[in-house]
Write a protein that holds these residues in place. Sequence first.
Motif, PDB file in Angstrom:
ATOM      1  N   PHE A 193       0.824  -1.207   0.000  1.00 32.87           N
ATOM      2  CA  PHE A 193       0.000   0.000   0.000  1.00 32.87           C
ATOM      3  C   PHE A 193       0.861   1.260   0.000  1.00 32.87           C
ATOM      4  O   PHE A 193       0.508   2.265  -0.636  1.00 32.87           O
ATOM      5  N   GLU A 194       1.983   1.217   0.687  1.00 36.24           N
ATOM      6  CA  GLU A 194       2.878   2.377   0.687  1.00 36.24           C
ATOM      7  C   GLU A 194       3.482   2.608  -0.696  1.00 36.24           C
ATOM      8  O   GLU A 194       3.550   3.748  -1.177  1.00 36.24           O
ATOM      9  N   ARG A 195       3.914   1.526  -1.358  1.00 33.22           N
ATOM     10  CA  ARG A 195       4.529   1.671  -2.681  1.00 33.22           C
ATOM     11  C   ARG A 195       3.583   2.302  -3.684  1.00 33.22           C
ATOM     12  O   ARG A 195       4.009   3.037  -4.577  1.00 33.22           O
ATOM     13  N   THR A 196       2.316   1.984  -3.579  1.00 30.61           N
ATOM     14  CA  THR A 196       1.332   2.448  -4.554  1.00 30.61           C
ATOM     15  C   THR A 196       0.613   3.720  -4.118  1.00 30.61           C
ATOM     16  O   THR A 196      -0.280   4.206  -4.824  1.00 30.61           O
ATOM     17  N   GLY A 197       0.983   4.260  -2.957  1.00 34.62           N
ATOM     18  CA  GLY A 197       0.357   5.486  -2.468  1.00 34.62           C
ATOM     19  C   GLY A 197      -1.109   5.315  -2.124  1.00 34.62           C
ATOM     20  O   GLY A 197      -1.903   6.258  -2.263  1.00 34.62           O
ATOM     21  N   LEU A 198      -1.479   4.139  -1.656  1.00 35.86           N
ATOM     22  CA  LEU A 198      -2.887   3.840  -1.394  1.00 35.86           C
ATOM     23  C   LEU A 198      -3.196   3.627   0.093  1.00 35.86           C
ATOM     24  O   LEU A 198      -4.227   3.062   0.431  1.00 35.86           O
ATOM     25  N   THR A 199      -2.333   4.095   0.962  1.00 36.94           N
ATOM     26  CA  THR A 199      -2.575   3.866   2.388  1.00 36.94           C
ATOM     27  C   THR A 199      -3.863   4.531   2.870  1.00 36.94           C
ATOM     28  O   THR A 199      -4.454   4.096   3.862  1.00 36.94           O
ATOM     29  N   HIS A 200      -4.334   5.573   2.152  1.00 37.27           N
ATOM     30  CA  HIS A 200      -5.586   6.230   2.561  1.00 37.27           C
ATOM     31  C   HIS A 200      -6.783   5.299   2.425  1.00 37.27           C
ATOM     32  O   HIS A 200      -7.821   5.514   3.065  1.00 37.27           O
ATOM     33  N   LEU A 201      -6.661   4.258   1.620  1.00 35.97           N
ATOM     34  CA  LEU A 201      -7.758   3.306   1.455  1.00 35.97           C
ATOM     35  C   LEU A 201      -7.917   2.386   2.658  1.00 35.97           C
ATOM     36  O   LEU A 201      -8.865   1.599   2.708  1.00 35.97           O
ATOM     37  N   LEU A 202      -7.018   2.479   3.608  1.00 36.81           N
ATOM     38  CA  LEU A 202      -7.096   1.642   4.805  1.00 36.81           C
ATOM     39  C   LEU A 202      -7.814   2.342   5.951  1.00 36.81           C
ATOM     40  O   LEU A 202      -7.929   1.779   7.042  1.00 36.81           O
ATOM     41  N   ASP A 203      -8.291   3.553   5.713  1.00 32.13           N
ATOM     42  CA  ASP A 203      -9.045   4.287   6.733  1.00 32.13           C
ATOM     43  C   ASP A 203     -10.538   4.039   6.533  1.00 32.13           C
ATOM     44  O   ASP A 203     -11.064   4.225   5.429  1.00 32.13           O
ATOM     45  N   GLU A 204     -11.218   3.626   7.591  1.00 34.02           N
ATOM     46  CA  GLU A 204     -12.656   3.402   7.489  1.00 34.02           C
ATOM     47  C   GLU A 204     -13.377   4.748   7.522  1.00 34.02           C
ATOM     48  O   GLU A 204     -13.190   5.538   8.446  1.00 34.02           O
ATOM     49  N   PRO A 205     -14.210   5.022   6.510  1.00 36.31           N
ATOM     50  CA  PRO A 205     -14.868   6.336   6.435  1.00 36.31           C
ATOM     51  C   PRO A 205     -15.992   6.473   7.447  1.00 36.31           C
ATOM     52  O   PRO A 205     -16.601   5.489   7.875  1.00 36.31           O
ATOM     53  N   GLN A 206     -16.305   7.700   7.799  1.00 40.22           N
ATOM     54  CA  GLN A 206     -17.410   7.960   8.711  1.00 40.22           C
ATOM     55  C   GLN A 206     -18.747   7.526   8.124  1.00 40.22           C
ATOM     56  O   GLN A 206     -19.704   7.267   8.853  1.00 40.22           O
ATOM     57  N   GLU A 207     -18.823   7.426   6.791  1.00 41.67           N
ATOM     58  CA  GLU A 207     -20.060   7.019   6.135  1.00 41.67           C
ATOM     59  C   GLU A 207     -20.435   5.565   6.401  1.00 41.67           C
ATOM     60  O   GLU A 207     -21.505   5.118   5.997  1.00 41.67           O
ATOM     61  N   PHE A 208     -19.558   4.822   7.077  1.00 46.66           N
ATOM     62  CA  PHE A 208     -19.898   3.448   7.467  1.00 46.66           C
ATOM     63  C   PHE A 208     -20.868   3.429   8.647  1.00 46.66           C
ATOM     64  O   PHE A 208     -21.420   2.394   8.979  1.00 46.66           O
ATOM     65  N   TRP A 209     -21.047   4.583   9.307  1.00 45.51           N
ATOM     66  CA  TRP A 209     -21.901   4.669  10.484  1.00 45.51           C
ATOM     67  C   TRP A 209     -23.239   5.333  10.151  1.00 45.51           C
ATOM     68  O   TRP A 209     -23.322   6.191   9.288  1.00 45.51           O
ATOM     69  N   ARG A 210     -24.268   4.933  10.858  1.00 42.10           N
ATOM     70  CA  ARG A 210     -25.575   5.596  10.924  1.00 42.10           C
ATOM     71  C   ARG A 210     -26.434   5.503   9.655  1.00 42.10           C
ATOM     72  O   ARG A 210     -27.651   5.514   9.737  1.00 42.10           O
ATOM     73  N   LEU A 211     -25.825   5.452   8.493  1.00 42.22           N
ATOM     74  CA  LEU A 211     -26.576   5.500   7.251  1.00 42.22           C
ATOM     75  C   LEU A 211     -27.089   4.117   6.855  1.00 42.22           C
ATOM     76  O   LEU A 211     -26.434   3.103   7.104  1.00 42.22           O
ATOM     77  N   ALA A 212     -28.248   4.090   6.194  1.00 44.54           N
ATOM     78  CA  ALA A 212     -28.787   2.822   5.699  1.00 44.54           C
ATOM     79  C   ALA A 212     -28.076   2.371   4.432  1.00 44.54           C
ATOM     80  O   ALA A 212     -28.062   1.182   4.112  1.00 44.54           O
TER      81      ALA A 212
END
Length: 482
Positions: A456-475
């Motif tokens: 993930f570091e080599r490809t500059g994709l480490t931001h994809l490992l953060d769970e977004p706030q949109e995983f909460w509360r929404l249907a």
Amino acid sequence: MAQPDILVRNVTAVTVDPDRRVLDRAWLAITGDRISAIGTERDPEPAGAKQVIDATGMVAMPGLIDNHSHAGHGLVRNAGAGVDTWFQACEEIYARGSTPAFWRAEARMVQLERLRGGVTTAMTLLGGGADIYRTDDPASGDAHCEATIEAGLRTFLAVGPGRPPFPRRYRTLGGDGAWHDTEVSFERQLEVSETLIDRWNDVLGRGTGICLVMPVYYARHVAEAEDRRQVMAMGEAVMDMRRRKDVLFTQDGHRDGSVALARDLGVLGKFALLGHSVDLTEDDFTALKETGASIIHNPSAIMSVYARCPVPELIEAGINVCLGSDAAAPDRGYDMFRHMAQCMHYHRRHFRDPAYLPPGKTLEMATIDAAKALGLEHEIGSLEVGKKADVVLVDMRKPHLYPPVMPVTRIAHFANAADVDTVIVNGRVLMRGRKADHLDANAILDDAAEQAALAFERTGLTHLLDEPQEFWRLARQPLPAS
């Protein structure tokens, strides 16, 4: 009776043999890599076994078979906040961020997961997701096969060309420690595939089988005469190698007429296993009956959310259907017990009828029917004298598996990977009491974490490992901004 190497005694044996016998208070004798005898309490047990396994309270069953998965996916599990971003991560990491160490670490981790879940045989594509197969050089396939041998399981590694246009660009780490971009041709990918076949294709011996893969094509891909000519040339080259090397062939992602097109392109036969296969047409059914190709149903896959594989209809038409996990990402794993249960509920909901796909049939799809798809039904897939000793013991003395009646129903509906106690492959005890002493689980997991982070570091994709706030509360998770 000759002295066996292993005697499993006091067990309930779910044989999945031609008579589908379920034997209470049974015993199994293993000599070398084969089952040498099966009996019940009415039959005298062989004496002098070198190792005796008291399986009181357990069910003995054939090793589970997972006929569709993806190497690499284990280390991109969960990445991205949506399916599209996850596919992008696969393409970047597989083609430009992976090394042989990545493929070895991923394979070691996955094989440990499979072992603990009673999966003794599998087919896995060397990449995929976005039709990116790491066949620019044999090193990635070598690393996967070495990990397979270490684990002691059986794995068919599917290798072949990616999707045009060619050449495709891959990035590799050179001996000078620098990264180099390489243009890889269709011919080079076939050459690497042939090398891997010559090195590793010995699934009943070393456990490392190799099969061929090529992308699925739909009508829109061959609408123009020149496009059809190029696709047919690709198919002819892959099929020529398949015939010369006598290997299997698989494809990932059939739907809505593509099976019939594959027949017309000349790439189907009993040697073919077709993944997903949703929204099939009448012509697709005809093509399957004409060619004898098998269907791999992946009930937990995203493609089974988008559309449906008509499994009961296929079975009733006389077409062989087996199960695959499509694991290990983005949202599923290698627990074939879970996929069996998902399969039953998926189709029962479709028909609004709980009589569809009874437990025994579903277990067949993960054992003997899966072995048939691999052309190995005379070697694995059931507990029978003379077959390979691939035996799984499931600990049934658990609240979720009681009361102790109807073992097939309990296995298919209620068991899970954590219930597997003992795994024997090729007559070798690989796990006992959930301990696999030949594998260092902590080292395997640490290596997997390290290699995933590096990719993930080599490809500059480490931001994809953060769970977004949109995983909460929404249907429903909102669509990404355009």
